[in-house]
Enzyme design. Structure first.
Site, PDB file in Angstrom:
ATOM      1  N   ARG A  31       0.819  -1.226   0.000  1.00  0.00           N
ATOM      2  CA  ARG A  31       0.000   0.000   0.000  1.00  0.00           C
ATOM      3  C   ARG A  31       0.847   1.268   0.000  1.00  0.00           C
ATOM      4  NH1 ARG A  31      -5.538  -1.104   1.567  1.00  0.00           N
ATOM      5  NH2 ARG A  31      -5.921  -2.961   0.340  1.00  0.00           N
ATOM      6  N   ARG A  35      -3.581   6.423   0.210  1.00  0.00           N
ATOM      7  CA  ARG A  35      -4.028   7.587   0.973  1.00  0.00           C
ATOM      8  C   ARG A  35      -2.984   8.257   1.845  1.00  0.00           C
ATOM      9  NH1 ARG A  35      -9.074   4.945   3.526  1.00  0.00           N
ATOM     10  NH2 ARG A  35      -7.600   3.223   3.302  1.00  0.00           N
ATOM     11  N   ARG A  44      -6.915  11.331  -7.254  1.00  0.00           N
ATOM     12  CA  ARG A  44      -8.077  10.460  -7.106  1.00  0.00           C
ATOM     13  C   ARG A  44      -9.374  11.221  -6.855  1.00  0.00           C
ATOM     14  NH1 ARG A  44      -8.984   5.755  -4.833  1.00  0.00           N
ATOM     15  NH2 ARG A  44     -11.077   6.510  -5.133  1.00  0.00           N
ATOM     16  N   ASP A  80      -6.552  -3.582  -7.699  1.00  0.00           N
ATOM     17  CA  ASP A  80      -7.116  -4.180  -6.493  1.00  0.00           C
ATOM     18  C   ASP A  80      -7.380  -5.651  -6.780  1.00  0.00           C
ATOM     19  OD1 ASP A  80      -8.267  -3.276  -3.711  1.00  0.00           O
ATOM     20  OD2 ASP A  80      -9.593  -4.831  -4.494  1.00  0.00           O
ATOM     21  N   TYR A 155     -14.477 -12.547   0.106  1.00  0.00           N
ATOM     22  CA  TYR A 155     -15.255 -11.363  -0.300  1.00  0.00           C
ATOM     23  C   TYR A 155     -16.525 -11.776  -1.048  1.00  0.00           C
ATOM     24  CZ  TYR A 155     -11.541  -8.251   1.171  1.00  0.00           C
ATOM     25  OH  TYR A 155     -10.625  -7.570   1.931  1.00  0.00           O
TER      26      TYR A 155
END
Ligand code: 1CP
Length: 350
Positions: A31, A35, A44, A80, A155
């Protein structure tokens, strides 16, 4: 003999993965794009996550941001684990602050029919993004990745992120035949997603089985390992010399099984020391890890001490790639990440 020209194939990351001599311990961060970077938040703005992942110019810019800023030894493809599921036509979304959410979870045989196999023509944008990136990155390797069948299945079966994975385990034990059919399909999808990235020029790949640590060893071996093994072995057959990294969170008990599933590098989270991880895997695998991402918030002296310990432990491995034990937390100060890269390079320079 003169040194070979710098290229991804002779980069410290690839060399460490293949247990070859390195000029310094390579570093990247899970990551690393995202962010924690103001430049990421800026590009973004107003663009949904999955749309960003399928826009090659944006993928290229976001993937390069942490390489430019931190001087890390590898880029990780900005995408992703659910992108290939979206590509085969599943209705899903990445909800800010939540994660992937699946409109209609997969729990029956009829549901499985909504999950066709992935073919490379379904992801031309991935090929284009990787090609653009490889051209921009020069000698810096690009790491491609995919989600492992269990983590993807979780998921799909739960419908989104799960604390306990209860529906997933209920399906695994209640209808093993459907479970194996689902995982086999996911192995096909992940395998093609990895292969598309390697064909387009990715120099290493990571298989993320982020949630495997929720499984007992017996469940892992019986219900999960054969499918991860299928992904990893198909990949190695088609792309020899491209190191594979196999990673999960909370997988101390599973490290031997995950290593033996077929990998060059075993990812180690921060709960197990690199020394213990080496011992558990017979010292035969390169290791990746394993700074606790929360320590990036500690005073520099404490952080530096821990980084030194990890670099020292890594010297005993046949190959070491410095990384965090899991992803960069969003409120991490990016300047601390840059300092960690410099420190690892300085401590490990040969
Ligand atoms: O709007 C946003 O910024 C969304 C946040 C985000 C980002 C930046 C998500 C949603 N995914 C990503 C990118 C991403 N995802 C990358 C590339 C960037 C990099 O590493 O620098 C990678 C490798 C992933 C892989 C991924 N997605 C994993 C495996 C890695 C891990 O963290 O264990 C998993 C489990 C996911 C699912 C996912 N996608 C996004 C979130 C928030 C989550 C986790 C949700 C959960 O807790 O279940």
């Amino acid at each position: 003999m003169t040194d070979p020209l710098p290229s991804p194939a002779t980069s410290p990351l690839v060399r460490a993965g293949l247990q070859q001599e390195v000029p310094h311990t390579p570093v990247w961060f899970m990551r690393q794009a995202g962010r924690s970077l103001p430049e990421y938040r800026k590009v973004r703005e107003g663009i949904p996550m999955l749309e960003s992942c399928r826009t090659p110019e944006l993928v290229t810019e976001i993937t390069l941001q942490p390489v430019r800023r931190h001087g890390v030894d590898a880029a990780i493809f900005f995408s992703d684990i659910v992108v290939p599921l979206m590509a085969v036509g599943l209705d899903l979304e990445i909800v800010a602050g939540v994660g992937p959410v699946i409109a209609e979870p997969i729990r029956t045989r009829a549901d499985l029919d909504r999950l066709p196999e992935l073919t490379p023509d379904m992801v031309p944008d991935i090929t284009e993004s990787v090609r653009l990136l490889v051209a921009e990155l020069g000698p810096t390797p690009l790491i491609g990745f995919a989600g492992a069948p269990f983590t993807l299945a979780s998921y799909l079966v739960e419908g989104g992120p799960s604390k306990n994975h209860e529906r997933t385990k209920a399906l695994m034990h209640g209808d093993p035949e459907l479970w194996h059919a689902l995982c086999a399909r996911l192995a096909q999808i992940s395998g093609v997603f990895l292969s598309v990235q390697a064909e387009a020029g990715a120099s290493a790949v990571q298989l993320f089985d982020s949630w495997a640590g929720f499984l007992s060893r017996a469940d892992y071996l019986e219900h999960v390992e054969p499918h991860s093994r299928a992904v990893l072995s198909t990949f190695a057959g088609a792309h020899p010399g491209v190191p594979r990294i196999h990673f999960g969170v909370g997988t101390g008990e599973l490290l031997p099984a995950m290593a033996e599933a077929g990998t060059e590098v075993i990812g180690v989270d921060y709960r197990v020391s690199l020394t213990d991880a080496l011992e558990r895997t017979g010292g035969r695998y390169a290791v990746q890890g394993n700074l606790d991402p929360a320590l990036l918030f500690a005073p520099w002296e404490a952080l530096e001490r821990r980084v030194r310990e990890i670099v020292e432990e890594g010297r005993r491995a046949p190959g070491h790639i410095f990384n965090l034990g899991h992803g960069v937390l969003p409120s991490t100060d990016p300047e601390v990440l840059t300092r960690v890269v410099e420190l690892v390079h300085r401590l490990s320079a040969r």
